[in-house]
Design an enzyme around this catalytic site. Structure first.
Site, PDB file in Angstrom:
ATOM      1  N   ARG A 168       0.732  -1.142  -0.175  1.00  0.00           N
ATOM      2  CA  ARG A 168       0.000  -0.171  -0.048  1.00  0.00           C
ATOM      3  C   ARG A 168       0.815   1.153   0.010  1.00  0.00           C
ATOM      4  O   ARG A 168       0.771   2.306  -0.449  1.00  0.00           O
ATOM      5  CB  ARG A 168      -1.093   0.151   1.239  1.00  0.00           C
ATOM      6  CG  ARG A 168      -1.726   1.189   1.217  1.00  0.00           C
ATOM      7  CD  ARG A 168      -3.180   1.282   1.842  1.00  0.00           C
ATOM      8  NE  ARG A 168      -3.153   0.463   3.004  1.00  0.00           N
ATOM      9  CZ  ARG A 168      -2.448   0.377   4.272  1.00  0.00           C
ATOM     10  NH1 ARG A 168      -2.009   1.668   4.236  1.00  0.00           N
ATOM     11  NH2 ARG A 168      -2.645  -0.398   5.347  1.00  0.00           N
ATOM     12  N   TYR A 204     -14.899  18.085 -16.935  1.00  0.00           N
ATOM     13  CA  TYR A 204     -15.357  16.808 -16.766  1.00  0.00           C
ATOM     14  C   TYR A 204     -16.358  16.802 -15.402  1.00  0.00           C
ATOM     15  O   TYR A 204     -16.501  17.074 -14.476  1.00  0.00           O
ATOM     16  CB  TYR A 204     -14.249  15.879 -16.307  1.00  0.00           C
ATOM     17  CG  TYR A 204     -14.734  14.539 -16.184  1.00  0.00           C
ATOM     18  CD1 TYR A 204     -15.192  13.761 -17.159  1.00  0.00           C
ATOM     19  CD2 TYR A 204     -14.781  13.716 -14.992  1.00  0.00           C
ATOM     20  CE1 TYR A 204     -15.698  12.481 -16.862  1.00  0.00           C
ATOM     21  CE2 TYR A 204     -15.377  12.521 -14.601  1.00  0.00           C
ATOM     22  CZ  TYR A 204     -15.558  11.860 -15.922  1.00  0.00           C
ATOM     23  OH  TYR A 204     -16.114  10.594 -15.697  1.00  0.00           O
ATOM     24  N   ASP A 223      -6.015  19.189 -15.072  1.00  0.00           N
ATOM     25  CA  ASP A 223      -6.471  18.018 -15.408  1.00  0.00           C
ATOM     26  C   ASP A 223      -5.770  18.291 -16.938  1.00  0.00           C
ATOM     27  O   ASP A 223      -6.467  18.758 -17.701  1.00  0.00           O
ATOM     28  CB  ASP A 223      -7.963  18.042 -15.153  1.00  0.00           C
ATOM     29  CG  ASP A 223      -8.382  16.605 -15.760  1.00  0.00           C
ATOM     30  OD1 ASP A 223      -7.719  15.846 -16.396  1.00  0.00           O
ATOM     31  OD2 ASP A 223      -9.424  16.275 -15.251  1.00  0.00           O
TER      32      ASP A 223
HETATM   33  C1  LIG Z   1     -12.809  10.410 -17.308  1.00  0.00           C
HETATM   34  C2  LIG Z   1     -12.143  11.788 -16.822  1.00  0.00           C
HETATM   35  C3  LIG Z   1     -11.978  11.836 -15.426  1.00  0.00           C
HETATM   36  C4  LIG Z   1     -12.242  10.726 -14.441  1.00  0.00           C
HETATM   37  O1  LIG Z   1     -11.255   9.747 -14.564  1.00  0.00           O
HETATM   38  P1  LIG Z   1     -11.772   8.147 -14.308  1.00  0.00           P
HETATM   39  O2  LIG Z   1     -10.629   7.619 -14.744  1.00  0.00           O
HETATM   40  O3  LIG Z   1     -12.929   7.985 -15.084  1.00  0.00           O
HETATM   41  O4  LIG Z   1     -12.065   8.043 -12.841  1.00  0.00           O
HETATM   42  C5  LIG Z   1     -11.549  13.172 -14.821  1.00  0.00           C
HETATM   43  N1  LIG Z   1     -10.941  14.131 -15.681  1.00  0.00           N
HETATM   44  C6  LIG Z   1     -11.131  13.827 -17.172  1.00  0.00           C
HETATM   45  C7  LIG Z   1     -10.866  15.082 -17.896  1.00  0.00           C
HETATM   46  C8  LIG Z   1     -11.708  12.759 -17.542  1.00  0.00           C
HETATM   47  O5  LIG Z   1     -12.139  12.682 -19.036  1.00  0.00           O
END
Ligand SMILES: *Cc1c(COP(=O)(O)O)cnc(C)c1O
Length: 374
Positions: free
Chosen positions: A48, A101, A175
């Site tokens: 972990r 998102y 992101d």
């Molecule tokens: C899909 C997505 C997420 C979430 O990620 P998961 O892997 O589905 O948990 C976050 N940000 C963006 C831009 C995404 O496309």
């Protein structure tokens, strides 16, 4: 510094503890690691905390995003949660760009309702407007660019420089799922944190659920590491290994995604029934509006090469209707204001032949044409 393509292909090979000379990184499933003696450790204790295969992946993620530390998590949402659960507490405040998102907004709303971690949305255009939203309790600014699904571009460097000039304590998180380090390195633009849904382009084959957080500050890394060890939202060895393998072709895939997307972005406006195409110029994500009198349902049912499915960034082309899928939890008024109408189609352009993709979309759009009534 090693160039990206070489780093992607070779960066995880030839680990120190590998005596076999294997060309690719070995996969290690062990959860427990022997200690030489009391108070001694090989660097691995219990999986972990850290484990060899995930560690190789994390070193690679840090290298390609120009950070110093990375954390591989069990999903993109787990990566987002790692950032927020590490850096925000009750009555803290953060600011998020307004078009991102849908699952991130669901998470933000839940944080606000349950823990009073309050947030404001910023339109992503005027940095002066952003400064007006900053409070003494502001801890974090969360950006996604190009935005999802309407492809607005935010100048990360302008935001980070301006905010840090007056409030160096506020962290800028980006992101980077859509562009990946092939096209964008937010840490070079003065951002503090990069987050990925590695489920998308980093994984790239629609078969791994994973996330990543990358930073360039040791103290911040320590806090994230402590939180991750505490909650255990980390990525399993096999998925880590698969992701290492996927990353070896990231640059090749991104180039081809872009080539296909640029072609479709140029051709789709000529197709009857397509009102407007939104594209950031690079990457594989395109959005377009079907004309109001065209049926979205008939269009989706007629697709043969592209699949009607919600995800993105993989080898297979996927079509999503953000209004009813990824952004369904957003209030209707907010959706419409952002341009997320029921006619907005989001296309994750895959690695199929571009002429086949255009032909498929063209015939499916035609199938959505209004039926003539007498
Ligand atoms: C899909 C997505 C997420 C979430 O990620 P998961 O892997 O589905 O948990 C976050 N940000 C963006 C831009 C995404 O496309």
């Amino acid at each position: 510094m090693t160039k990206l393509a070489t780093q992607l292909v070779q960066g995880t090979n030839g680990t120190e503890d590998d005596r076999s000379g294997s060309v690719v990184v070995p996969l290690n499933f062990s959860t427990a690691f022997r200690h030489p003696g009391l108070g001694e450790s090989t660097g691995f204790d219990y999986s972990r905390m850290t484990t060899p295969t995930r560690l190789e992946l994390e070193k690679q993620l840090a290298a390609i995003e120009h950070g110093t530390h990375a954390f591989a998590t069990s999903s993109g949402m787990a990566a987002i949660d790692l950032v927020f659960s590490t850096l925000t507490a009750t009555d803290d405040h953060f600011i998020a760009s307004d078009d991102l998102y849908g699952g991130s907004f669901r998470y933000f709303d839940e944080r606000q309702a349950r823990y009073h971690v309050n947030y404001d949305k910023w339109n992503g255009r005027n940095v002066d407007d952003l400064l007006l939203l900053i409070r003494p309790t502001t801890k974090l600014i969360w950006l996604e660019t190009p935005s999802n699904p309407t492809m607005k571009i935010i100048d990360i460097e302008a935001v980070a420089r301006t905010v840090h000039a007056t409030r160096p304590d506020i962290l800028i998180a980006v992101d980077n799922t859509f562009l990946t380090p092939v096209y964008q390195n937010p840490l070079d633009d003065d951002a503090d944190i990069v987050v990925h849904s590695a489920t998308k382009y980093l994984g790239g084959h629609n078969d791994i659920l994973a996330g990543a957080v990358i930073v360039k500050d040791d103290q911040l890394a320590d806090k994230l590491s402590f939180q991750l060890t505490t909650t255990g939202q980390n990525l399993a060895p096999f998925d880590s290994w698969l992701l290492i393998r996927s990353l070896k072709t990231l640059h090749v895939r991104m180039k081809y995604h872009t080539e296909n997307a640029q072609f479709l972005a140029a051709e789709l406006p000529k197709v009857a029934g397509v009102d407007r195409v939104l594209y950031a110029g690079v990457g594989g994500m395109i959005s377009f509006y079907l004309a109001d009198d065209f049926s979205v349902d008939r269009f989706l049912r007629a697709l043969r090469v592209c699949s009607f499915a919600e995800s993105l960034g993989g080898t297979e082309s996927l079509v999503t209707v953000p209004y009813v899928q990824t952004h369904h939890d957003m209030p209707v008024g907010d959706r419409l204001e952002l341009g997320i109408t029921p006619q907005l189609i989001r296309l994750s352009v895959g690695l199929e032949d571009k002429e086949d993709l255009l032909a498929d979309l063209t015939q499916a759009i035609a199938a959505g044409a209004p039926t003539t009534t007498k």
